[in-house]
Scaffold this motif. Sequence first.
Motif, PDB file in Angstrom:
ATOM      1  N   PRO A 201     116.690  38.472  -2.561  1.00 58.81           N
ATOM      2  CA  PRO A 201     117.236  39.548  -3.397  1.00 58.81           C
ATOM      3  C   PRO A 201     118.722  39.408  -3.697  1.00 58.81           C
ATOM      4  N   ARG A 211     111.728  39.253  -6.740  1.00 58.41           N
ATOM      5  CA  ARG A 211     112.511  39.188  -5.508  1.00 58.41           C
ATOM      6  C   ARG A 211     111.610  39.310  -4.291  1.00 58.41           C
ATOM      7  N   ASP A 212     112.112  38.816  -3.193  1.00 62.24           N
ATOM      8  CA  ASP A 212     111.382  38.812  -1.925  1.00 62.24           C
ATOM      9  C   ASP A 212     111.346  40.222  -1.329  1.00 62.24           C
ATOM     10  N   ILE A 213     110.222  40.872  -1.437  1.00 65.45           N
ATOM     11  CA  ILE A 213     110.020  42.204  -0.842  1.00 65.45           C
ATOM     12  C   ILE A 213     109.462  42.056   0.572  1.00 65.45           C
ATOM     13  N   SER A 215     109.550  39.855   3.105  1.00 62.03           N
ATOM     14  CA  SER A 215     110.321  39.537   4.308  1.00 62.03           C
ATOM     15  C   SER A 215     111.023  40.780   4.832  1.00 62.03           C
ATOM     16  N   TYR A 216     111.498  41.624   3.908  1.00 59.67           N
ATOM     17  CA  TYR A 216     112.205  42.837   4.320  1.00 59.67           C
ATOM     18  C   TYR A 216     111.244  43.865   4.914  1.00 59.67           C
ATOM     19  N   ASN A 217     110.091  43.997   4.294  1.00 59.85           N
ATOM     20  CA  ASN A 217     109.073  44.897   4.825  1.00 59.85           C
ATOM     21  C   ASN A 217     108.652  44.425   6.221  1.00 59.85           C
ATOM     22  N   ALA A 219     110.177  42.406   8.357  1.00 62.83           N
ATOM     23  CA  ALA A 219     111.230  42.451   9.384  1.00 62.83           C
ATOM     24  C   ALA A 219     111.303  43.844  10.005  1.00 62.83           C
ATOM     25  N   GLY A 220     111.174  44.873   9.178  1.00 64.41           N
ATOM     26  CA  GLY A 220     111.206  46.244   9.699  1.00 64.41           C
ATOM     27  C   GLY A 220     109.970  46.582  10.507  1.00 64.41           C
ATOM     28  N   LEU A 221     108.810  46.143  10.040  1.00 65.32           N
ATOM     29  CA  LEU A 221     107.572  46.399  10.782  1.00 65.32           C
ATOM     30  C   LEU A 221     107.624  45.730  12.149  1.00 65.32           C
ATOM     31  N   LYS A 231     113.902  35.581  10.153  1.00 63.69           N
ATOM     32  CA  LYS A 231     113.613  35.235   8.760  1.00 63.69           C
ATOM     33  C   LYS A 231     113.914  33.763   8.519  1.00 63.69           C
ATOM     34  N   HIS A 311     100.713  40.299  -1.737  1.00 61.17           N
ATOM     35  CA  HIS A 311     100.893  41.665  -2.228  1.00 61.17           C
ATOM     36  C   HIS A 311     101.362  42.589  -1.123  1.00 61.17           C
TER      37      HIS A 311
END
Lengths: 417, 417
Positions: A201, A211-213, A215-217, A219-221, A231, A311
């Motif tokens: 991003p 954009r890379d969604i 990896s961020y999702n 990482a938080g999970l 990452k 997805h």
Amino acid sequence: MKDLLGRDEAVKVNEARELFLKQNLREPEAESVSIDDSYGRVLSREITSPEDLPGFNRSTMDGFAVHSADTFGASDTMPVYLEVKGQVLMGEKPRISVQRGEAVQIPTGGMLPAGSDSVVMFEYTNMVDGSIVEVMKTLSPNENIIRADEDVKKGEMVFQGGRRLRPQDVGALAGLGILEVDVFKKPVVSIIGTGDEVVPPDKPLSIGKVRDINSYNLAGLIAGCNAVPLKKGIIKDDLQKLRNAVKESISQSDMVLITGGSSVGTKDYTAQVIDELGEPGVLFHGVAMKPGKPLIGGIVNGVPLFGLPGHPAAITVSFETFIDPLLMRMSGERPFLHIPSRRKLKALFSRNLASSTGREEHIRVSVEKRNGALWAVPVLGKSGLVRTLVQADGIVIIPMTKSGIYEGEEVEVRLFK
Amino acid sequence: MKDLLGRDEAVKVNEARELFLKQNLREPEAESVSIDDSYGRVLSREITSPEDLPGFNRSTMDGFAVHSADTFGASDTMPVYLEVKGQVLMGEKPRISVQRGEAVQIPTGGMLPAGSDSVVMFEYTNMVDGSIVEVMKTLSPNENIIRADEDVKKGEMVFQGGRRLRPQDVGALAGLGILEVDVFKKPVVSIIGTGDEVVPPDKPLSIGKVRDINSYNLAGLIAGCNAVPLKKGIIKDDLQKLRNAVKESISQSDMVLITGGSSVGTKDYTAQVIDELGEPGVLFHGVAMKPGKPLIGGIVNGVPLFGLPGHPAAITVSFETFIDPLLMRMSGERPFLHIPSRRKLKALFSRNLASSTGREEHIRVSVEKRNGALWAVPVLGKSGLVRTLVQADGIVIIPMTKSGIYEGEEVEVRLFK
């Protein structure tokens, strides 16, 4: 497991889970941490008390320390009279002792003077003059005191290994004077992004890219499971590059997640790489679940690997269904299976929704209040959308055997953490 | 509020809560953080999209980009034939366009070539030879595509202010190319220990003393509310020292917790100091609740202060009942009140337990499975004990108007975080 068309056949969700349960995983390593850093960590071995607690006979009331035998028969109408010999100071070892016929004033938490075996509460006493107290209650031995070893005995087990430490547990450790504990290291989880169309991003977005969604999702999970995300960036759709990234990740971490580009090529590479790098390799390729059907699960040398569909909706469902419980197992926590790990609520389903039998459907829903009732409203729409990510509060599962949900039917919503 | 004996009268739990709700608190300040550090943080203002998303017409399937009008009337038995002009590469802007009668192969996530308005899935096609594809389905315009602004429109609100960011929300921010967000600073909560008998756990314990359990318990509870604990150490029972410590804490933090030594003196000092240091001062002194009755609540210059009873059980109950909800309010989060903030479960109460009407009783329970049913087993015993701290899984509340619980009665257990 190929179907008649030569495609890999999807395994059932519980079968896929069992395939993992049968496999050995790397044993979690232990490390020593200060209790200040131990909140939420899992004890790697049991803890026994180094001493008796509280370590001295302690009053649980404000009152007078006495011989209980001196109060025998005492009541409102028939008080006994005791000589007050002084008072116990908080936090100090009393220098006076209590002889028969005597009493010593004592605060809650104060140490019982030698000779006394109980405490009469102020409410049941009257000072007659400066040195005589009237006691209007018959006491039993040990009444209103905690004995020296009553809370915890020296050598007694306080916590089993596998306990996840809560705030009050850390308080208890402090109370026992235990300043360091052995805990399991947090599992480290590598996240490898793939897909020629995916860019980080913070890079300019040329047309045709997204954009890379994920990896961020993820990482938080992962962090929400008391694990450590690592990452690894985004790998181009290239077999050799993917192989190198996965190999490196296996050596650096306890679990590897490969988020799919949507391209057919990557999916094939992921399974191939997992099979190449060690035993047993791919455990399943495809799960009878929607979304998340293309999920790949495998193990290489005790390290679980997942090939996740690209997805976001499939990421969420795959994580909740497989990765979250696996991280729980890898944490070393001995779970209390009868206590729910999640917040749940009952709600009425907002519409008729058909579902194919033969696969488990995980419907993301938002929860809304209408006319005093809670409604679970499916967040539908194309699964690649950002909008659906942010609208859902939790998941309703339609089991394999059920062909849908009717409007107004009561469902259980498993809320996101 | 004095009773007939001149003692402060306990207020009801909901009255005590309302006394806080009527008062203004310091407004939380905002700060800017990287999205990598934004998990669990609360947005201080709304977020609108800087651009259209996905920004280009995107295929949601593997197949062929076509003019939908060319497929009119196509079916299994009546296919149409289109000329394949090439393929779209993932993540690239297609250089070819689609004329009437033509098709271009496209992967899921690929950008639609100019001229095409829909995608037919592979499943409904057959390659006749290298350049002709047979299409067996009638398409509508926009079928199997996400339009350029269909997910999010430029300028559209994505998140309201007051949203606590979940992993998928941070994923969505990444997807929008938003790398920094404005969030409320986490509330800082000072913990002041008092009591001449209390020593830090890393100091040698002389007889008559007890170690500081409460600061460790509170620090974990505070962190569990996404707030920052600030341990101020243990103050001797001395009015001037307590006054200085509280004054300093008010300047350093957003909330101040004073954990009582059990001594009568400290309790009085706490209320006195709260009243001295600013307006409105003490709001209540004593709550109709067990444990936790001696709780003091106050506000000084917008900073809430609590004088907590010294017993760990009372700490837990006071925190759950007053401090946790207040920290939620101070976080700036706009809560979804119909979604439970905690895990709960129904269980059968394991024994008869009488309760005084006129006060709310908070019974700590462990949850056990016996003969297939869940039982809530009260963790009784003296409230100063370490043992009772570690055994409880949650709390059952007996309301003021109820005189007890029967064995076998169904109760709701609010589980600890």
